[in-house]
Design a protein around this motif. Structure first.
Motif, PDB file in Angstrom:
ATOM      1  N   GLY A 106       0.771  -1.232   0.000  1.00 61.07           N
ATOM      2  CA  GLY A 106       0.000   0.000   0.000  1.00 61.07           C
ATOM      3  C   GLY A 106       0.802   1.281   0.000  1.00 61.07           C
ATOM      4  N   LEU A 107       2.107   1.178  -0.214  1.00 62.43           N
ATOM      5  CA  LEU A 107       2.955   2.368  -0.254  1.00 62.43           C
ATOM      6  C   LEU A 107       3.404   2.650  -1.675  1.00 62.43           C
ATOM      7  CD1 LEU A 107       5.224   1.887   2.892  1.00 62.43           C
ATOM      8  CD2 LEU A 107       3.129   3.221   2.675  1.00 62.43           C
ATOM      9  N   ALA A 108       3.481   3.906  -2.032  1.00 55.62           N
ATOM     10  CA  ALA A 108       3.918   4.303  -3.363  1.00 55.62           C
ATOM     11  C   ALA A 108       5.437   4.191  -3.467  1.00 55.62           C
ATOM     12  CB  ALA A 108       3.478   5.738  -3.655  1.00 55.62           C
ATOM     13  N   ALA A 109       5.919   4.257  -4.697  1.00 58.48           N
ATOM     14  CA  ALA A 109       7.347   4.116  -4.944  1.00 58.48           C
ATOM     15  C   ALA A 109       8.162   5.215  -4.287  1.00 58.48           C
ATOM     16  CB  ALA A 109       7.611   4.100  -6.451  1.00 58.48           C
ATOM     17  N   ASN A 110       7.554   6.365  -4.066  1.00 57.35           N
ATOM     18  CA  ASN A 110       8.292   7.491  -3.498  1.00 57.35           C
ATOM     19  C   ASN A 110       8.101   7.618  -1.997  1.00 57.35           C
ATOM     20  OD1 ASN A 110       5.659   8.254  -3.491  1.00 57.35           O
ATOM     21  ND2 ASN A 110       5.960  10.275  -4.411  1.00 57.35           N
ATOM     22  N   ALA A 111       7.672   6.547  -1.334  1.00 56.04           N
ATOM     23  CA  ALA A 111       7.480   6.583   0.116  1.00 56.04           C
ATOM     24  C   ALA A 111       8.825   6.400   0.800  1.00 56.04           C
ATOM     25  CB  ALA A 111       6.497   5.513   0.559  1.00 56.04           C
ATOM     26  N   SER A 112       9.686   7.393   0.673  1.00 50.54           N
ATOM     27  CA  SER A 112      11.018   7.329   1.259  1.00 50.54           C
ATOM     28  C   SER A 112      11.489   8.736   1.615  1.00 50.54           C
ATOM     29  CB  SER A 112      12.008   6.670   0.298  1.00 50.54           C
ATOM     30  OG  SER A 112      12.118   7.416  -0.898  1.00 50.54           O
ATOM     31  N   GLU A 113      12.362   8.786   2.608  1.00 53.68           N
ATOM     32  CA  GLU A 113      12.945  10.050   3.046  1.00 53.68           C
ATOM     33  C   GLU A 113      14.244  10.268   2.283  1.00 53.68           C
ATOM     34  OE1 GLU A 113      13.195  13.255   3.908  1.00 53.68           O
ATOM     35  OE2 GLU A 113      11.943  12.637   5.597  1.00 53.68           O
ATOM     36  N   GLN A 114      14.305  11.340   1.488  1.00 59.39           N
ATOM     37  CA  GLN A 114      15.502  11.573   0.687  1.00 59.39           C
ATOM     38  C   GLN A 114      16.055  12.985   0.862  1.00 59.39           C
ATOM     39  OE1 GLN A 114      15.388   9.714  -3.373  1.00 59.39           O
ATOM     40  NE2 GLN A 114      13.216   9.466  -2.900  1.00 59.39           N
ATOM     41  N   THR A 115      15.208  13.953   1.156  1.00 60.47           N
ATOM     42  CA  THR A 115      15.670  15.342   1.199  1.00 60.47           C
ATOM     43  C   THR A 115      16.044  15.814   2.595  1.00 60.47           C
ATOM     44  OG1 THR A 115      13.394  16.134   1.402  1.00 60.47           O
ATOM     45  CG2 THR A 115      14.295  15.937  -0.825  1.00 60.47           C
ATOM     46  N   SER A 116      15.617  15.089   3.642  1.00 61.40           N
ATOM     47  CA  SER A 116      15.961  15.461   5.021  1.00 61.40           C
ATOM     48  C   SER A 116      16.493  14.235   5.747  1.00 61.40           C
ATOM     49  CB  SER A 116      14.737  16.026   5.752  1.00 61.40           C
ATOM     50  OG  SER A 116      14.224  17.148   5.090  1.00 61.40           O
ATOM     51  N   PRO A 117      17.670  13.742   5.373  1.00 65.25           N
ATOM     52  CA  PRO A 117      18.160  12.474   5.900  1.00 65.25           C
ATOM     53  C   PRO A 117      18.486  12.495   7.381  1.00 65.25           C
ATOM     54  CG  PRO A 117      19.880  13.567   4.643  1.00 65.25           C
ATOM     55  CD  PRO A 117      18.622  14.355   4.426  1.00 65.25           C
ATOM     56  N   ASP A 118      18.607  13.692   7.990  1.00 59.19           N
ATOM     57  CA  ASP A 118      18.941  13.776   9.403  1.00 59.19           C
ATOM     58  C   ASP A 118      17.711  13.959  10.278  1.00 59.19           C
ATOM     59  OD1 ASP A 118      18.396  16.276   8.423  1.00 59.19           O
ATOM     60  OD2 ASP A 118      19.957  17.290   9.588  1.00 59.19           O
ATOM     61  N   GLN A 119      16.518  13.828   9.708  1.00 61.52           N
ATOM     62  CA  GLN A 119      15.270  13.949  10.463  1.00 61.52           C
ATOM     63  C   GLN A 119      14.378  12.755  10.156  1.00 61.52           C
ATOM     64  OE1 GLN A 119      13.376  17.751   9.803  1.00 61.52           O
ATOM     65  NE2 GLN A 119      15.343  18.797   9.622  1.00 61.52           N
ATOM     66  N   MET A 120      13.623  12.339  11.172  1.00 57.91           N
ATOM     67  CA  MET A 120      12.739  11.185  10.989  1.00 57.91           C
ATOM     68  C   MET A 120      11.308  11.689  10.878  1.00 57.91           C
ATOM     69  SD  MET A 120      12.735   7.606  13.109  1.00 57.91           S
ATOM     70  CE  MET A 120      14.356   7.143  12.519  1.00 57.91           C
ATOM     71  N   ASP A 121      10.987  12.266   9.722  1.00 60.30           N
ATOM     72  CA  ASP A 121       9.699  12.927   9.531  1.00 60.30           C
ATOM     73  C   ASP A 121       8.676  12.075   8.774  1.00 60.30           C
ATOM     74  OD1 ASP A 121      10.581  15.199  10.825  1.00 60.30           O
ATOM     75  OD2 ASP A 121      11.326  16.120   8.986  1.00 60.30           O
ATOM     76  N   LEU A 122       9.131  11.203   7.884  1.00 55.52           N
ATOM     77  CA  LEU A 122       8.207  10.498   6.997  1.00 55.52           C
ATOM     78  C   LEU A 122       7.470   9.393   7.744  1.00 55.52           C
ATOM     79  CD1 LEU A 122       7.061   9.998   4.170  1.00 55.52           C
ATOM     80  CD2 LEU A 122       8.978   8.440   3.768  1.00 55.52           C
ATOM     81  N   SER A 123       6.146   9.442   7.710  1.00 47.95           N
ATOM     82  CA  SER A 123       5.299   8.441   8.354  1.00 47.95           C
ATOM     83  C   SER A 123       4.678   7.532   7.296  1.00 47.95           C
ATOM     84  CB  SER A 123       4.194   9.118   9.160  1.00 47.95           C
ATOM     85  OG  SER A 123       3.248   8.174   9.620  1.00 47.95           O
ATOM     86  N   ALA A 124       4.984   6.248   7.370  1.00 51.78           N
ATOM     87  CA  ALA A 124       4.412   5.304   6.410  1.00 51.78           C
ATOM     88  C   ALA A 124       2.894   5.250   6.524  1.00 51.78           C
ATOM     89  CB  ALA A 124       5.015   3.915   6.621  1.00 51.78           C
ATOM     90  N   GLY A 125       2.386   5.351   7.744  1.00 47.29           N
ATOM     91  CA  GLY A 125       0.942   5.288   7.935  1.00 47.29           C
ATOM     92  C   GLY A 125       0.203   6.442   7.306  1.00 47.29           C
ATOM     93  N   ALA A 126       0.869   7.590   7.183  1.00 53.05           N
ATOM     94  CA  ALA A 126       0.217   8.769   6.622  1.00 53.05           C
ATOM     95  C   ALA A 126       0.068   8.686   5.114  1.00 53.05           C
ATOM     96  CB  ALA A 126       1.007  10.022   6.992  1.00 53.05           C
ATOM     97  N   VAL A 127       0.852   7.828   4.451  1.00 49.54           N
ATOM     98  CA  VAL A 127       0.789   7.722   2.991  1.00 49.54           C
ATOM     99  C   VAL A 127       0.271   6.359   2.533  1.00 49.54           C
ATOM    100  CG1 VAL A 127       2.596   9.423   2.635  1.00 49.54           C
ATOM    101  CG2 VAL A 127       3.231   7.032   2.870  1.00 49.54           C
ATOM    102  N   PHE A 128      -0.222   5.551   3.473  1.00 52.34           N
ATOM    103  CA  PHE A 128      -0.745   4.228   3.134  1.00 52.34           C
ATOM    104  C   PHE A 128      -2.027   4.336   2.320  1.00 52.34           C
ATOM    105  CE2 PHE A 128      -3.711   0.793   4.479  1.00 52.34           C
ATOM    106  CZ  PHE A 128      -3.092  -0.261   3.818  1.00 52.34           C
ATOM    107  N   ASP A 129      -2.141   3.520   1.277  1.00 52.91           N
ATOM    108  CA  ASP A 129      -3.319   3.513   0.411  1.00 52.91           C
ATOM    109  C   ASP A 129      -4.011   2.155   0.499  1.00 52.91           C
ATOM    110  OD1 ASP A 129      -5.239   3.692  -1.528  1.00 52.91           O
ATOM    111  OD2 ASP A 129      -3.858   3.824  -3.224  1.00 52.91           O
TER     112      ASP A 129
END
Length: 417
Positions: A106-129
């Protein structure tokens, strides 16, 4: 392997045929039965116990909230099924819904942290389809929940979440536990020449700094919280050496993270030995396939033999919905105890995901996410007969076998129309 696997873009609500149309129209999951299909009792010839063994001929009674009220011996002499809400599967096997770990269902191909590697901001649950065709296929394969993780393309890869594969009320994503764990990785793919880190050593430095700051009460608030709770940290490595390297900062913090490793699980088990049971390590292994070497497939059995708590990453997709069960069955063939294998799909998987109080076992008070099988799910010929989510039958193989992009799953068949 997580971190090297390429994920195709999600096709949202397209190509789902009658099956997907029923999903949207009923604002529940694929093939959702009417409200009258909520079960008050499910009777099966064999019911999986929390220890991974089978209980003969049991009745699982459910309350109105969709939780398990009791599990009792079934009276074979009584004509059960006559009362409203009783669903009887005399010759079938009943298990909790399977749980896939370190999943990207249920995650898209771009469900990854790439622009802020020193922060843990990306939530998998927020982008789940939940309408992704992989989510629907997983549900029909008996996987009712997944611990989903962002694709690890940064050392601080993001936040894991536990979701149901069936959409919830109103067609929304049913998130069981949002931001359940922080994901850290030194697997290939975490280096980035533009945003950093540019080397594996740099990636390890970022993790060391982030954990060290959290220990001092500084830095990322989510990482501080993750370090303080059980099953709150997940580390991903490619090799056993990766794992030993990444464990260092967590040991200093007094934290035992969950380890995700596909290759060299046997090497890791032999190197750690009795330390596995002493420290309570949890492992997510796989995905495994027929081309894997015997020593790779033997690793899970040795880890479990030393007292490790196991779960499996399956790589489930619409193109390969049985990937999770196949990987577990292969590990069983190479030494993993069958009861441990069933726990790895259910109760132990729930422990690793941090949701054992709700999912993973057929016990009083647990959510009634249940699957009826033709055989033991470790058998390759086992097929799903019915799937229940919170006591409601959301899939029945004989009546809900519509197609997904032209594929027909009825009676275990997979034929393109």
């Amino acid at each position: 392997m997580i971190g090297t696997q390429r994920k195709r873009p999600v096709r949202r609500r397209r190509g789902l045929g009658r099956f997907g149309a029923g999903l949207i129209a009923l604002s529940a999951c694929a093939g959702l039965a009417p409200a009258s299909e909520r079960a008050s009792e499910i009777v099966a010839g064999k019911v999986l116990q929390p220890d991974g063994t089978w209980r003969e001929s049991a009745a699982v009674r459910l309350d109105r909230s969709g939780r398990i009220a009791s599990v009792t011996d079934s009276d074979d002499q009584a004509p059960r099924g006559a009362s409203a809400g009783a669903h009887v599967y005399r010759d079938a096997y009943l298990t909790p819904g399977l749980i896939e770990l370190a999943s990207q269902i249920g995650l898209a191909a771009n469900a990854s942290e790439q622009t802020s590697p020193d922060q843990m901001d990306l939530s998998a649950g927020a982008v789940f389809d939940p309408f992704d065709r992989d989510s629907i296929a997983a549900l029909r394969a008996g996987i009712t929940s997944a611990m989903i993780v962002p694709t690890p393309r940064a050392p601080l890869a993001g936040r894991a979440s536990v979701v149901r594969t069936a959409p919830g009320e109103g067609g929304r994503a049913d998130v069981v536990k949002l931001d359940s764990a922080g994901v850290f990785s030194v697997a290939p793919g975490v280096t980035n020449t533009l945003f950093g880190p540019t080397s594996r050593a740099g990636a390890m430095g970022m993790i060391r700094d982030a954990v060290g700051q959290a220990r001092r009460g500084e830095g990322d608030a989510f990482i501080r919280a993750a370090l303080g709770r059980e099953a709150g940290c997940v580390v991903i490595g490619l090799t056993a050496d990766d794992v030993f390297t990444i464990l260092g900062p967590f040991e200093l913090a007094g934290v035992v993270p969950t380890v995700v490793l596909r290759e060299e699980t046997l090497d890791l088990a032999l190197a750690m030995g009795e330390e596995i049971a002493e420290t309570g390590y949890r492992f997510i292994v796989g995905q495994f396939g027929l081309s894997d070497r015997p020593e790779t497939l033997a690793g899970p059995g040795v880890l479990a033999g030393f007292g490790g708590v196991l779960g499996f990453a399956g790589g489930t997709s619409a193109d390969d919905p049985d990937a999770l069960r196949r990987g577990v069955a292969l590990a069983t063939r190479y030494g993993l105890d069958p009861a441990a294998a069933r726990r790895a799909l259910t109760s132990d998987a729930a422990r690793i995901a941090g949701v054992a109080d709700r999912l993973g076992s057929i016990e009083r008070g647990r959510d009634a996410d249940l699957v009826v099988w033709s055989h033991d799910p470790l058998r390759p010929d086992a097929r799903v007969i019915a799937v229940y989510v919170e006591g409601r039958r959301v899939y029945a193989a004989e009546t809900d076998a519509a197609t997904i992009d032209g594929w027909d799953d009825r009676a275990g068949r997979r034929q393109q129309r």
